[in-house]
Design a protein around this motif. Sequence first.
Motif, short mmCIF file in Angstrom:
data_model
loop_
_atom_site.label_atom_id
_atom_site.label_comp_id
_atom_site.label_asym_id
_atom_site.label_seq_id
_atom_site.Cartn_x
_atom_site.Cartn_y
_atom_site.Cartn_z
N ALA A 163 1.21 -1.42 0.16
CA ALA A 163 0.45 0.17 0.07
C ALA A 163 1.24 0.91 -0.19
O ALA A 163 0.59 2.46 -0.95
CB ALA A 163 -1.03 -0.27 1.30
N GLU A 164 2.08 1.10 0.62
CA GLU A 164 3.18 3.00 0.52
C GLU A 164 3.60 2.45 -0.73
O GLU A 164 3.76 3.84 -1.11
CB GLU A 164 4.25 2.16 1.81
CG GLU A 164 4.23 2.65 3.27
CD GLU A 164 5.01 2.48 3.67
OE1 GLU A 164 5.45 3.99 4.37
OE2 GLU A 164 6.11 1.69 4.06
N GLY A 176 -7.43 2.76 1.56
CA GLY A 176 -8.49 2.72 0.77
C GLY A 176 -9.07 2.37 -0.24
O GLY A 176 -9.90 1.29 -0.78
N LEU A 177 -8.20 2.72 -1.19
CA LEU A 177 -8.80 2.77 -2.36
C LEU A 177 -8.07 1.23 -3.46
O LEU A 177 -9.09 0.91 -4.27
CB LEU A 177 -7.89 3.66 -3.37
CG LEU A 177 -7.56 5.19 -2.83
CD1 LEU A 177 -7.19 5.85 -4.39
CD2 LEU A 177 -9.29 5.65 -3.49
N LEU A 178 -7.20 0.74 -2.27
CA LEU A 178 -6.24 -0.87 -3.13
C LEU A 178 -7.94 -2.00 -2.28
O LEU A 178 -8.16 -2.91 -2.93
CB LEU A 178 -5.53 -1.26 -1.82
CG LEU A 178 -4.17 -0.41 -2.59
CD1 LEU A 178 -2.60 -0.32 -2.07
CD2 LEU A 178 -4.13 -1.31 -4.32
N ALA A 179 -8.20 -1.48 -1.12
CA ALA A 179 -9.91 -2.26 -0.54
C ALA A 179 -10.76 -2.40 -1.77
O ALA A 179 -10.80 -3.47 -1.57
CB ALA A 179 -9.89 -1.88 1.08
N VAL A 210 -7.37 -6.58 -7.41
CA VAL A 210 -6.48 -6.54 -6.87
C VAL A 210 -6.54 -8.00 -6.28
O VAL A 210 -7.75 -8.03 -5.86
CB VAL A 210 -5.35 -5.94 -7.16
CG1 VAL A 210 -5.28 -4.36 -7.69
CG2 VAL A 210 -6.01 -4.63 -5.13
N VAL A 211 -5.27 -9.00 -5.59
CA VAL A 211 -5.32 -9.66 -4.88
C VAL A 211 -4.67 -9.93 -3.86
O VAL A 211 -3.45 -9.45 -3.62
CB VAL A 211 -5.32 -11.63 -5.41
CG1 VAL A 211 -5.04 -12.26 -4.63
CG2 VAL A 211 -5.90 -11.57 -7.28
N PRO A 212 -5.10 -9.13 -2.69
CA PRO A 212 -4.54 -9.89 -1.41
C PRO A 212 -3.57 -10.36 -1.68
O PRO A 212 -4.00 -11.81 -1.01
CB PRO A 212 -5.52 -8.87 -0.75
CG PRO A 212 -7.31 -8.92 -1.47
CD PRO A 212 -6.43 -9.46 -2.37
#
Length: 954
Positions: free
Chosen positions: A511-512, A524-527, A535-537
């Motif tokens: 995320a950084e 938050g945008l990645l969530a 995208v895949v965590p």
Amino acid sequence: MAPGPQFRLLGPMEVRLNDTPVVLRAGKHRALLAALLLRPNRVVPVTELVEHLWGDAPPARTRGTLQTYVMRLRAALGDPSLIQTAADGYRMRVDPLAVDVHRFADAAARGRAAAASNDLVSARKAFAEALELWRGPVLSDVPSETLNSEHAPRLTELLMTVHEQRVDVELALGNHADLVPELFALTRDHPLRERFWGQLMLALYRSSRQAEALEAFRQLDRTLDEQLGIDPTEELRELHQAILMGAPELAAPVAAREPERAPASPMRLPDDIADFTGRVWHVERVSGLLTGGSVPIVTLAGQPGVGKTTLAVHVAHLLRDHFPDGQLYVDLRGYSLGPPADGMDVLSRFLRALGVPPDEIPPDADEQSTMLRSLLSGRRMLLVLDNASAPDQVRSLLPGTASCRVIVTSRDDLRGLIAMNGARTVSVDVFTPSESSALLTTLLGPGDHAELAARCGHLPLALRVAAAYLAGRDDVTISGSPIELAYAALPPAPQRLFRLLSLVPGPDFTAEAASALADVDAEGLLAVLAIAKLVVPVAPGRYRFHDELVRYAATLREQSDSAAEQEVAWTALLNHYMRGVERCAELLYPGIVRLPSSASGPAPRISNSAEALAWLDAERPNLTAAIRHAADHGPAPMAWQLADALRGYLWMGQHIGEWLATAHHGLQAAQVSAHRPAEAAMHANLGTLYLRLGEYALSVEHHNQAIELYRALGDEDAEASVLNNLSLVHRRSGQLPEAKQALVRSLEMLRSADSVSSSLYNLGQLAVELGEIDGAVEHFSQALALAPNADSHTYLGMALRLQGRFDEARTHLERALELGNVAAGEAEALDNLAALELAAGNPEAALSLASRALSLVADGGDPQVATSVRITLGEVRRALSDLDAAAELFEQALVTARRIGYASGEIRALIDLSVVWRDLERDSDSRSAADEAARRSAELGLRALENRARELSR
């Protein structure tokens, strides 16, 4: 696992009947089922069920409403007999092992019993089985305050205890190095759990990372003081003191350090997905080919997004018992926008996973491949080689033994593997209509999904994106490409982030990194992107793309974002990486001089050396890819700046493959840009690397090129520094006149005290090898006066010991230990103290000191120091009449010395072998070793060693 229905509560609730998922959408139904499953085959009173479902606010017709819920739950489960009615409540008739909560407790109990009986392998297997059952917080989607308050803390505490017990078992098995990243994560997530900190300290200490172990204690001390106002336990304080003193009892199990230990049995597969659907024929076909015949390689071939990786990983998990020696996985990135996985990097990672110490991994790809095949010979292992674009990308990784099997995934059928390696191709097409409906039912619940499946082309990737798009939108339908619709439904900010993330050249991103790339707070945008399945965590705070989604994002980026905007984003990502490496360098190796940096912006949040090492370990593939991409596409300065700043980390961790790759990419960028200072620095970098590898001819070549460049630039300080290093290359390879000439030239140019003292160290060590001990004492005394550090005390102590001035020598060597040093430096001081005690007639004290020294360098430490320590330890064992152990240590030292080209170490080992073989009445072997030692020492001009060897050969 028990047959019949299966229930999972350790994470979001899952129910499977006859391997078919059952979705319980009503929260009250999930709470009712959880209450019954937590007490299987026992009556749960109505009063308790009411409390679990409604708390303090039950409905007016409580019993009737509860009966309705029970009736609906029975219908959903499809077997009314599962829930039995009793006089005052209800009973769930089910095998407790069909419920993951009870299966977890059972596996944990088996692990504890096995550990108590010292069956560590069985304990490790049972604890791993228990931990694999956890998919998230227990009862995470069960809306019952009482159930969560009664059961979640108890089960979570048991989970933490199992983690602690499993780590204890792994430490007892000698797997301390592999535990370090996991323990960093556990201490980060549970900072008040002191047992994790103690385990981390021990694992770091046994991995020759004493300074980090002490820093971990200081970090815990600060945390406890700031948050609770208390001190660490007495047990932890005692552990801290033992680490500070290098207590022998902290050493790893001897079996884990033996060079002849068996290769590890790694389990390195990605997680299997919980909702794997369909592919029954494919699973049976691939499983049958891999376990029931002579097919060594199965290639899964199919279009992008068809689920090849998911299928390969699922089958690999199913076949774990068929391949008890382990599974290895790698994403070869054959179709990614960024660079494919580097072959040497993959080979190096596989060899490390199989237990090869970093310093024993050869620098040549062919030699690495040969070593891999040798280690896999006769073992039953499964390799998953994902995303291969051509047969040549996988051939160096193939085992070449019938007992090991391979799954390769590719968009092509890789016919070259069929013709030359006996592979069998299994085509993977889109889902059948029934498979598509089954997956959509799992993701969206029951309904008629035929039209949606058809619009998605029955492609699994599209089906999952479509399901994510439709979740919670009952009034929306799919009328076009699911991926395009999912993207179009996003607000502008996550759309922009999605596009720019296609610039990431490595396999994943944090995320950084995403925040730096897009100049936003990206968490938050990645969530949002993860919910949309764009995208895949893959780990907390870390994400990756599917290749097809990267390509789609890149197409959108080229259409929507200007070249200037893309350049700004790419430069910002490189700045993020560069600032992170710089921050880590400040914490881990501040004394190493680095090229000037052009990076700007904030550094990642890294506050101590432990976090720095964890950050570099996690980002290493991304940094390597970024350096390569910058070398190929610009900006070129970032390629050599990153490569140069990483040098200290790659040296410390002995990441040879990445070191070679980054140094060559940095050199390429410097040469193309005609940037002479950077070109010189990269040649010096490669010279140091090849010295580390014992490739002395290549080391001399690169050092000489660096010297020529620095001379042309008029940079005398840099030229003198490289000459100093070059002298070390000549000395280790036995070219003593050349070594002395380089040192003399270096001293003529040097001005700073630290630089002069470094050259004096080398002159002193050269004098020791030539038998000129008085000159060595003079050189080391001058160096100590200029730079009174641990190394200068160690070297002067060594020379004084050789002069027979034991009391003075002991004072300097003990002072060196007080000042502290890196593992190799501390080992040298301990080694000399051991030799001193042996010469003084104290072999027992010498044994303790030499054993401590070997524990610091045996597993992947400095091979030259390890060679010297083994020779000293062998001499101690001979003094204690343990002749067989002495001979074994001398043989190990000889093998290492020859492998790295350590000439004087080779001769010393031969002389000591001659002596011990004479003691063992192996007269012919003794004379042969002495003759070889005399010949080699005469060639190199080592007169003192030659005289000793000739006395033995008479």
